[in-house]
Design an enzyme around this catalytic site. Sequence first.
Site, PDB file in Angstrom:
ATOM      1  N   CYS A  87       6.765  42.192  15.265  1.00 28.52           N
ATOM      2  CA  CYS A  87       6.722  41.022  16.160  1.00 28.52           C
ATOM      3  C   CYS A  87       6.668  41.429  17.632  1.00 28.52           C
ATOM      4  CB  CYS A  87       7.944  40.138  15.916  1.00 28.52           C
ATOM      5  SG  CYS A  87       8.137  39.681  14.201  1.00 28.52           S
ATOM      6  N   HIS A 336       5.467  31.068  16.576  1.00 29.21           N
ATOM      7  CA  HIS A 336       5.598  32.530  16.576  1.00 29.21           C
ATOM      8  C   HIS A 336       4.495  33.197  15.743  1.00 29.21           C
ATOM      9  CE1 HIS A 336       7.280  36.452  16.701  1.00 29.21           C
ATOM     10  NE2 HIS A 336       8.150  36.370  15.712  1.00 29.21           N
TER      11      HIS A 336
END
Length: 388
Positions: A87, A336
Amino acid sequence: MRDVAVIGVGCTTFGEKWSTAFRHLFIEAGALALEDAGVQGEQVDALYVGNMSAGRFVEQEHIGALIADYAGLATTHIASTRVEAACASGGLAFRQAVIAVASGMEDIVVAAGVEKMTDVGTGASVEALAGAADREWEGFVGATFPGLYAMMAVDYMHRYPLSREDLAQVAVKNHSNGAKNPIAQFQQEITIDTVLRSSLVADPLRLFDCSPITDGAAAVVLAPLERVHEFTGTPVKVLATAQASDSIALHDRRDISTLDATVAAANRAFSKAHLTPREIDLVEVHDCFTIAEIIAIEDLGFCRKGEGGRLTREGETALGGRIPVNTSGGLKACGHPVGATGIKQVWEVVTQLRGEAGARQVDSAEIGMTHNVGGTGATVAVHILGVT
Ligand code: COA
């Protein structure tokens, strides 16, 4: 080393983008950034593309070449590189681009991030994301990311004053900010009750404590500060870029209520920029789960350990508060798309420092920070940007 500036930014809307192909997400964000900068594609010397797992999500590898090709830059034989750190892929792509320009190796560089996660179902998505943890010690025994962050929340709540309502307040604030952001996946306000009544995902984390699964892309254009007058985009200076690592598995960490890699990266960034937390006007932190925002604001130095809940409860991290956190809506409400998040954070800070954030504008913002985490904290990237 040369001073570096961001001269253009672009971002797609975030959400479930069924009718947009992976490659077209990137092209849309890249075109917006180039237009904003006043730069032609042929002027770009290099591309760094953050992407975590296109192989799992859309069965596509060799992302650097694909993006260069569909950006129309294969015939100019541009240097195009995929950057992967789960991420934190976007945050690291930005850092690589800054280093390339600062070193003098390249002049005009695009840093981008892209992820298309919703072509597979939630199960496959969660499984792909679990690759960012330690596969042998965590993934294979069933630990998912909601599960790992739930363990951090349990440990934290056992040791420090943080109520279930304080955690919910993080989501309430971020949804309120997301409601003011036209690119956000969720643009509706919620209440503490919405969070507390939502379905349990991994105790104590509920649905509204989690960031969603998202498609999206973001891109920024960088140039040496001494050349910004050649372009039309309003420049924002990169004051510091820092990166740090830690053990990949949670059980090997010194403390699971602190991300030591965040502390290390923040210290390096503050030292490089000759700044302290008090001088930061806004920060985009990696709130993949509500507990992550509480831990981040402490580890970045905005309050002491154990005070993150109080800071949030008292509105200090809201718009108009002492240190507005996640004005974009954060990962929670803006969404996200894992490889794109680190670049979207830079997009938000640049938008704020230019005074172009509309209803979510932070008054007189001059210095902003981004904080992007890979996995449960094995990679962290921190950047500080300021008005020129
Ligand atoms: N917050 C708020 N609402 C959410 C949401 C979230 N995180 N995720 C989904 N929703 C909503 C959907 O919009 C949908 O609403 P609708 O019925 O009105 O259309 C509903 O909840 C069900 O959506 P669905 O996609 O079926 O949810 P899910 O149960 O399959 O997945 C999670 C929910 C929490 C399991 C999933 O979002 C998840 O795994 N999030 C964490 C992602 C992650 O780990 N990222 C990396 C972090 S390091």
